[in-house]
Design an enzyme around this catalytic site. Structure first.
Site, mmCIF file in Angstrom:
data_model
loop_
_atom_site.group_PDB
_atom_site.id
_atom_site.type_symbol
_atom_site.label_atom_id
_atom_site.label_comp_id
_atom_site.label_asym_id
_atom_site.label_seq_id
_atom_site.Cartn_x
_atom_site.Cartn_y
_atom_site.Cartn_z
ATOM 1 N N LYS A 183 -3.528 -6.639 4.476
ATOM 2 C CA LYS A 183 -4.782 -6.100 3.926
ATOM 3 C C LYS A 183 -5.838 -7.195 3.771
ATOM 4 C CE LYS A 183 -3.268 -2.014 3.866
ATOM 5 N NZ LYS A 183 -3.653 -1.166 5.018
ATOM 6 N N GLN B 96 0.812 -1.221 0.000
ATOM 7 C CA GLN B 96 0.000 0.000 0.000
ATOM 8 C C GLN B 96 0.841 1.264 0.000
ATOM 9 O OE1 GLN B 96 0.216 -2.200 2.433
ATOM 10 N NE2 GLN B 96 0.380 -1.231 4.448
ATOM 11 N N HIS C 49 -9.642 5.894 2.205
ATOM 12 C CA HIS C 49 -8.373 5.323 2.676
ATOM 13 C C HIS C 49 -8.174 3.913 2.132
ATOM 14 C CE1 HIS C 49 -8.098 8.474 5.876
ATOM 15 N NE2 HIS C 49 -9.403 8.330 5.932
ATOM 16 N N ASP C 50 -6.949 3.400 2.261
ATOM 17 C CA ASP C 50 -6.643 2.068 1.728
ATOM 18 C C ASP C 50 -7.425 0.959 2.416
ATOM 19 O OD1 ASP C 50 -5.162 2.668 4.020
ATOM 20 O OD2 ASP C 50 -3.457 1.437 3.458
ATOM 21 N N HIS D 146 -6.427 8.523 -1.044
ATOM 22 C CA HIS D 146 -5.639 9.753 -1.009
ATOM 23 C C HIS D 146 -4.250 9.516 -1.592
ATOM 24 C CE1 HIS D 146 -3.268 8.105 2.286
ATOM 25 N NE2 HIS D 146 -4.404 7.749 2.879
#
Length: 516
Positions: free
Chosen positions: A342, A92, A402-403, A122
């Site tokens: 993730k 990421q 966001h991620d 972002h």
């Protein structure tokens, strides 16, 4: 359960909040000098010689002064391109780069795009507040303990940790300007006449990213010779609060058992076993080349983190010296480490991960179908029940998040349902994970495009005829073949079938497990 007392937390970003300035000047003002040529009243050999001599002296002076021709590693079309064999494997923390698509990503013959929703992360940022403290402590300890560095590590003698916390870097701002530009160019037929309806989650770097996107879009429209829309820039941005307890589909927060329950450690537990396998030889080499450093396993990963963060701290994305302390294979292992975090932290590997993306998925359904939002999870109904803050008659939408939230949303949409649980004892390639990795899904400035296409009745794709609009999804320029809705060879599904396939989100996911 929706929290009505926090439903109205949002703010409006409009003309009072954004200055009308060029995208490039807002992001940075490149140092430049002009060499003045001798002006001659007569063209003759002496004049030419004097002119070239003057040019030569001016060039030498320009170089000596420290100015240079600045070339960025980033571009609006293909993203980050320097040292792809390592920079595309930072999880990421990778800057956005265009992913190769097995399915053509252009508009299919006989079709036109009638609707677009972009969901973007972002841009590149400084480390988080907690991480920047940890990174600085590691560097300070190394410098205080190590007296003799191996040659390739000697730059650390003069290195001073100067990264901030949480804010976009100049490079990260430019990433979103580039996204605004490429978005306008990709969807030119719509963009010349329509301005996106924009929302941003409330953290500063997300709001700033939305502003940077709008600047790039605006500049592309100004440069266009054929726009038909009246460009009312600055554009309105709905900012949704991230305060504790606020309902926000662009920021996970209110599923208590996900935030504080036993599921919170699922991601780290998956990473932990992989760390035990890939970190020891790296750690040993670092400690050998920096005698006295005595880095731990977690500090070894922190040391690797400095490569991407120092890279994106440079306005042009110049590769940091930290990056060359590790091999290509080690960066692939690092990328896999981040992918495990993730997948098991916010994706299909976490029992409550995809549920965090249900709210946005139901908003997307509402926009696609032009019907009111039906959701009892994280939707802010004070906003979504109002035509002013959640209109349903638009064809252009842009949301910024966001991620972690993007990971949950992509999972709630079922886009990676064919990805089997990732192994934490052996590294898998994207070919083996059906295109899933952190760097392929949620790099800095990542973007997902959700398109509706109207195709001529006579436009057949290998025998398939279309009587309703189709849906197509691209993640970082890669067309994802849709799952469970009878996708054609171009990865598209009929709108009704696509919506029907989202039964997980439409039923609320596992939201009943969020609260005790």
């Amino acid at each position: 359960m929706v929290n009505p007392e926090r439903q109205s937390g949002y703010q409006l970003v409009s003309e009072k909040d954004v200055e009308d300035e060029s995208a490039t000047s807002h992001v940075r003002k490149n140092a430049s000098r002009r060499v003045l040529y001798a002006q001659c009243t007569q063209v003759n050999a002496v004049c030419v010689i004097v002119g070239f001599f003057t040019l030569f002296l001016g060039y030498r002076s320009w170089i000596a002064s420290g100015s240079s021709i600045r070339t960025s590693c980033d571009s609006s079309n293909s993203g980050y391109g320097c040292q792809p064999e390592i920079s595309h494997y930072w999880g990421q923390y990778s800057p956005y780069f265009s992913i190769p698509s097995e399915i053509p990503s252009g508009v299919p013959e006989g079709c036109e795009i009638t609707f677009v929703q972009v969901l973007a992360r972002h841009g590149a940022r400084d480390p988080t507040a907690a991480k920047t403290v940890e990174y600085k402590a590691v560097i300070e300890r190394i410098k205080s303990r190590v007296e003799n560095f191996s040659p390739e590590y000697e730059f650390l003698k003069d290195y001073v940790y100067s990264l901030g916390a949480d804010q976009l870097s100049v490079f990260g701002q430019q990433e979103l300007v580039n996204l605004g530009t490429s978005f306008y160019q990709r969807y030119h037929a719509l963009a010349q006449a329509v301005t996106p309806f924009m929302r941003a989650s409330g953290q500063d770097r997300v709001v700033q990213s939305a502003k940077n996107f709008s600047q790039g879009f605006h500049q592309a429209r100004i440069a266009d010779k054929t726009p038909s829309a009246i460009d009312k820039y600055p554009y309105q941005i709905i900012v949704i609060s991230e305060e504790d307890g606020s309902n926000n589909t662009l920021h996970h927060e209110i599923c208590t058992n996900f935030e504080n329950g036993h599921n919170v450690d699922v991601g780290w537990e998956a990473q932990k076993q992989w760390v035990e396998l890939f970190v020891p030889p790296i750690r040993a080499r670092l400690n050998f080349n920096m005698p006295g450093a005595e880095l731990t396993a977690s500090e070894t990963i922190h040391f690797m983190d400095l490569c991407p963060f120092e890279t994106v701290a440079n306005p042009d994305g110049k590769i940091s010296q930290f990056c060359f302390l590790f091999s290509k294979e080690e960066w692939h292992q690092f990328d896999y480490y981040q992918s495990l975090g993730k997948f098991y932290g916010f994706g299909n590997g976490n029992p409550l991960g995809p549920t965090q993306g249900v709210g946005f998925t139901n908003e997307l359904i509402a926009r696609l179908m032009k019907k009111s939002v039906i959701d009892h999870t994280s939707v802010n109904h004070t906003l979504d029940d109002s035509e002013d803050t959640f209109p349903l008659d638009r064809i252009f939408y842009a949301d910024f998040s966001h991620d972690n939230d993007l990971t949950a949303i992509l999972s709630a949409l079922g886009l990676y349902n064919t990805t089997a649980p990732l192994s934490n004892t052996s590294m898998q390639t994207t070919a083996e994970t059906n295109g899933y990795s952190a760097s392929w899904t949620v790099p800095f400035a990542s973007r997902a495009y959700f398109e509706k296409l109207k195709c001529n009745f006579n436009a057949a794709d290998r025998g398939m005829m279309y009587k309703e609009e189709l849906v197509r999804v691209l993640v970082n320029d890669r067309v994802l073949p849709l799952q469970s809705c009878g996708a054609d060879t171009l990865g598209r599904c009929a709108l009704s079938e696509f919506v029907n396939s989202l039964s997980f989100a439409r039923s609320g996911g596992a939201w009943d497990q969020c609260l005790d």
